[in-house]
Enzyme design. Structure first.
Site: not given
Lengths: 150, 479, 487
Positions: C77, C152, C176
């Site tokens: 990420k 997210s 997330s």
């Protein structure tokens, strides 16, 4: 003499906080700007907290964010809505509490005073938005604000 | 500076002292002075995204030691907190400090003001980190060097108990002294390893209520502290006497112009939004750690000076001079222990050692004349092997060559002549060359003995023992 | 799903160890998959073709048995620092920023033999639940191009879901990792708070954030978690003990584990898919032992209110460092104040600004006690309640999300409704407990729905054992693939 507690002004007054529908005055904490006034407005069954333009302006200044008028209106209302939602917390009985402190992971493990590796200067300054010789460069800083060691 | 119109100054101090650790407070970058800008930095002290703090144990130890030395309560659990404000020398735009749960609370500093013993109470001592350095660049910009950023600081806050600018200055001098003895800070206001902000309000003599405080920052010497406070007291008094009220402001000391400049009100209001630092769990200092630090506390300056007066019969002044630096005090004690002559040793240390030591780095570490050597020299003088004045020459000789006292004396040929025969010979020569004076002496001018002794000393290039010379002269002259 | 990129971590390791595949082939296959599919998905912000291939080739000289993640292509990420490689947090503020250091998690990934393939898209600064708040482009759910993948860590979840990589790293602050895993039909794990070092994770909410693995099954998550976890002197909040042996625990089976279900769920209007997944899970568990007990827990709405106050307070402070002075975007200016203000106004998207303002507000003078102070007390109360519950049961079971993926654009105008999609996931962050989402089934519209397990502090072993057990019951991976139809 009691040490200052977070959010509490030095003479010990808390913010007066009553039920929705009443003016809420924030206490002036030592060093803080003029008191904020929060006006709550009941709308149907939903409690919205409306921040005045001035308050919102102060908030932007604190956060160093400058919103345009449209964004400001939108965010101001949304913030009010969110605050209305999180006000639920007021109704929760949290029971007896010991002192505040970050407490998820046990006690602090300290480090030994042995030097480690530093970054190369080019790694440091290579991505600086503006530099002069070996320094970072910013527009002139005039008065000394409150800060470390001063 | 006497109080008038019934207003008394109430002064509180906030001192920041840089700790002499090898590395920074929250990262392991070296905490050094004078490196090339922005070379002693890492993701943590630069505030790069993703970096996290880790606490320097030695800094905590030093703060605990300081707290113990000043009689504070050491909190078993204390909490780091974020102080949020935007400024270019603060790379995270928050400082990690401590807020409502500091490491030490209470305590105080005792010191002497002339004959009086004074005590100033402390509110708290806590740990935090220093900011970077701002400089002026070309074309008016500001430049930032983050080498200093992250250096460990202790913040020492006094109670508002100081009642005069002079006391404030004395407090700081004595605090510096304690910090130096503890080996945790060199306390240099000019260089910035120790910084002080003062706050001052005026209260009516019979009224406990405190007036509005103003603050003064940027005081860079003990004298500036006194002068700045005097000015502000003066100003506040004028305001109050004219019926006005004091407005809460912050003043900056202008070291060049020697005056106070008021900061613009807008810049003064701060909402630091303190909250507990989520990246650092509670700091736990247990009894074992505290005892470890307690054992490291040396005899502190006040006690040491008093003991010097008691044990060595020294004057208050001498005791103060000798205890100004702990290594000099150690040097003195070692030497005095060997010579058995504290007053004489004191004189030699205060006069000769302190004069010369500046050339050798200012501390006894690389000083060529150690306690053994000095005590040797003093012994030779005491035993009459050399005269006092010869002693100075020998000392200089020892400095240059690193020899012991006796070797230097022999090399320089400065042994005092005490052989009676040798002196007798000189006495004969002297008397022979001053027949008029001899007659006048025998005629009643007994004070001429001094002249004759002087001549013998001159003849012997100072090496004759004056006592022996005097005795021999009298015998010859009176016979 | 054919091809090496779509294999599970365990399957790929087995192929390597049998000599039936090489890291270079796997990495090449991933890059192909990314090239052909990512245009439509938007999971990746950067792909490191050359670096990944050369690392894969280097690995040919190593023994596959010697490295626990030998040759596993992993996507990371974009809020996790990768040295010398772009790390933008999907924000204009860090566009072009290359950190001079690796996150501890990235160092450990490499040390374990994994191959970094690229950085994944996300909600800006990890603030969001849909990955629509990326400054660059939004992420599309591989199961339905009109739906959000969740957030997210939407990019990481979508990358695994679409078979572009076998595993990815995400970060979880309020859900997330788990929520997008649920929406994308993959397995996502958040460990105990402090289990994986946060050094190098760009901070959102310090006392909630955790890096965690997303993979196609529990075994993949276990393998990654084992390699990434462990003490780290650079993170003072990292747990100082090692993780329990997760691989050992995996096949422990469901019998002997006691389960609980929050009794509050009865009052919620769950999507049919979510409630039937939960029913199926309860039935499965009962077959192996006791039926799950109904447990009383603090209200989830309370949890989420608490989360929003504390998390955003911390975020407002963590994001103060983005000021145009030392790195990242700078909007030039003559005065320092406007340098800060214009940089931050230009650099941050609206969601980020919203949260910073909220966080600043709840910390500000006069409001601290009422909001932040109160929220901290409530947090303590919630933590204690969960501690008590986990002294009685082993695993808590509940849907990961109230329903499957919502449509793109559906919740953008109403932040509160967006926040409520995290309602079942935030309690684990509030209490610092390990939690995992495993794909359970599909909704009537063909969208995945996940079941969440939560364990007591430090009990990732129980968690993965339960996850593996349920996984074998749901058989999601065998039955379903994105793009409709059966596997």
């Amino acid at each position: 003499m009691t040490a200052a507690r977070y959010g509490q002004s030095k003479d010990g007054a808390y913010s007066q906080y009553t039920d929705a529908g009443v003016d809420i005055q924030a206490t002036n904490r030592f060093d803080s700007p003029a008191p904020l006034r929060l006006v709550s407005v009941e709308k149907e069954r939903e409690v919205r907290l409306k921040l005045t333009d001035m308050e919102f302006g102060d908030l932007e200044a604190l956060a160093r964010i400058d919103l345009g008028p449209e964004e400001r209106d939108r965010l101001r209302l949304q913030l009010g809505r969110i605050l209305g939602f999180v006000r639920k917390l007021q109704e929760v009985d949290a029971g007896e509490q010991e002192e505040t402190g970050p407490a998820l992971t046990g006690r602090l493990i300290t480090a030994s005073d042995e030097p480690g590796e530093c970054l190369e200067r080019e790694e440091v300054l290579g991505q600086a938005p503006d530099r002069e010789d070996g320094f970072f460069r910013v527009p002139p800083v005039i008065d000394r604000e409150g800060g470390a060691g001063s | 500076m006497a109080e008038s119109a019934g207003f008394i100054p109430v002064i509180g101090l906030e001192v920041h002292a840089q700790l002499l650790t090898r590395t920074k407070m929250f990262c392991r970058c070296p905490a050094v002075f004078g490196a090339e800008p922005n070379t002693m930095v890492c993701p943590v002290c630069l505030g790069l995204p993703g970096a996290l703090p880790s606490v320097n144990r030695k800094a905590v130890s030093m703060a605990v030691r300081l707290g113990l030395a000043l009689g504070c309560r050491i909190e078993g659990e204390s909490v780091f907190a974020r102080k949020n404000y935007f400024y270019p020398d603060a790379p995270r735009n928050y400082q990690i400090s401590m807020y409502d749960r500091p490491l030490c609370s209470g305590g105080g500093l005792r010191f002497e003001d002339g004959e009086e013993e004074v005590s100033v109470g402390l509110e708290r001592i806590h740990l935090e980190d220093d900011a970077g350095k701002l400089l002026h660049g070309r074309s008016g910009h500001s430049l930032i060097d983050f080498n200093r950023c992250g250096t460990p600081l202790v913040e020492i806050v006094t109670l508002p108990e100081i009642d005069s600018p002079r006391r404030a200055s004395l407090f700081l001098q004595n605090l510096r002294h304690v910090l130096s003895y503890l080996g945790i800070c060199d306390g240099n206001l000019e260089e910035g390893s120790m910084r002080v902000d003062v706050n001052i309000s005026m209260r009516r003599r019979d009224d406990k209520a405190l007036g509005t405080r103003t603050e003064i920052k940027n005081l860079n010497s003990f004298k500036a502290v006194e002068a700045g406070l005097e000015m502000e007291i003066d100003r506040q008094r004028k305001v109050l006497r004219s019926g006005g009220s004091v407005v809460q402001v912050t003043n900056l000391w202008d070291a060049g112009e020697k005056r106070l400049v008021t900061m613009r009100r807008k810049e003064q209001a701060h909402d630091y939004r303190y909250f507990p630092e989520p990246d650092l769990p509670t700091l736990v200092v247990d009894a074992a750690w505290i005892e470890d630090e307690r054992a490291k506390i040396p005899e502190l300056p006040l006690e040491r000076a008093r003991r010097f007066r008691r044990e060595y019969g020294l004057s208050a002044y001498d005791a103060r001079v000798l205890t100004a630096e702990s290594d000099i005090a150690d040097y003195f004690e070692k030497t005095a222990g060997m010579t058995g002559e504290p007053k004489m040793t004191a004189n030699w240390v205060m006069r000769d050692v302190l004069r010369e030591i500046k050339t050798y780095g200012g501390d006894t570490g690389s000083f060529p004349v150690g306690p053994e050597e000095l005590s040797g020299l003093i012994g030779l003088i005491k035993d009459g092997v050399i005269s006092t004045s010869a002693g100075t020459e020998v000392f200089t000789g020892m400095l240059g060559s690193g020899e012991g006292a006796l070797e230097a004396v022999r090399r320089l040929g400065l042994e005092r002549i005490s052989e009676k025969d040798e002196i007798e010979a000189i006495v004969e020569r002297v008397l022979g060359s001053c027949p008029d004076e001899v007659e006048r002496y025998r005629g009643g001018k007994r004070q001429l003995i001094k002249f004759f002794v002087g001549q013998v000393m001159k003849e012997s290039a100072g090496k004759a023992d004056p006592k022996v010379a005097t005795e021999l002269l009298r015998r010859r002259l009176d016979s | 799903m054919s091809g090496l990129a779509g294999k599970s971590v365990g399957e790929l390791l087995a192929l390597y160890r049998k000599g039936r595949a090489s890291p270079a082939e796997a990495v090449a296959d991933c890059i192909d998959a990314i090239d052909s599919r990512d245009m439509a998905v938007g999971a990746f912000l950067e792909v490191f073709r050359d670096e990944a291939m050369s690392r894969a080739e280097e690995l040919e000289n190593e023994d596959p048995e010697s490295l626990p993640l030998y040759g596993i292509p992993v996507a990371v990420k974009d809020n996790i620092c990768t040295r010398g490689l772009p790390t933008t947090c999907a924000s204009r503020m860090l566009s072009g920023y290359r950190p001079p250091y690796d996150a501890t998690a990235v160092e450990r990934l490499s040390a374990a033999g994994a191959v970094l393939v690229g950085k994944t898209n996300m909600d800006e600064f990890a603030m969001g639940s849909s990955s629509e708040h990326s400054a660059f482009r939004r992420v599309i759910n591989p199961w339905n191009e009109e739906c959000a993948p969740g957030g997210s860590s939407g990019g990481s979840a979508a990358a695994v879901s679409a078979g572009m990589v076998p595993a990815a790293l995400g970060s979880d602050t309020g859900g997330s990792i788990r929520q997008p895993s649920s929406f994308c039909g993959v397995t996502g794990l958040k460990g105990t708070y402090g289990r994986i070092s946060r050094y190098g994770l760009v901070a959102f909410a310090s006392s909630f954030d955790q890096i965690g693995p997303i993979a196609s099954d529990a075994e993949g998550c276990a393998l990654l978690m084992q390699a990434l976890s462990g003490p780290d002197g650079k993170d003072s909040t990292a747990i100082s003990e090692d993780c329990p042996d997760l691989l050992c625990a995996l096949d422990g089976g469901l019998s002997g584990i006691t389960f609980g279900v929050p009794e509050e769920l009865g009052g919620w209007d769950l999507d049919r898919a979510a409630s039937s997944a939960l029913d199926e899970a309860c039935r499965a568990v009962s077959a192996f032992g006791e039926a799950p007990e109904r447990v009383a827990l603090p209200g989830m709405e309370t949890s989420i209110a608490c989360y929003y106050v504390i998390a955003n307070a911390e975020a407002s402070s963590n994001l103060a460092r983005f000021d145009g002075v030392r790195y990242g975007l700078r909007e030039s200016s003559d005065s320092l104040y406007s340098l800060y203000a214009s940089t931050r106004t230009e650099g941050f998207g609206e969601e980020v600004k919203r949260r910073i303002l909220l966080g600043t507000y709840v910390l500000s003078a006069g409001y601290y006690e009422a909001y932040y102070g109160k929220a901290q007390s409530v947090r303590k109360m919630i933590r204690k309640a969960y501690r008590d519950v986990f002294s009685r049961i082993d695993l808590l079971m509940l849907p990961t999300t109230p329903g499957p993926a919502f449509r793109l654009g559906e919740r953008l105008d109403d932040p509160v409704s967006m926040y409520l999609s995290d309602i079942f996931t935030t309690p684990a962050n509030i209490a610092g407990l390990p939690a995992i989402s495993i794909p359970a089934g599909l909704s009537a519209e063909g969208l995945p729905i996940g079941i969440q397990l939560v364990a007591g502090a430090g009990r990732e072993d129980l968690l993965l054992r339960g996850a593996r057990g349920l996984e074998k019951i749901f058989r999601f991976r065998e039955r379903f693939v994105p793009g409709g139809g059966e596997a």
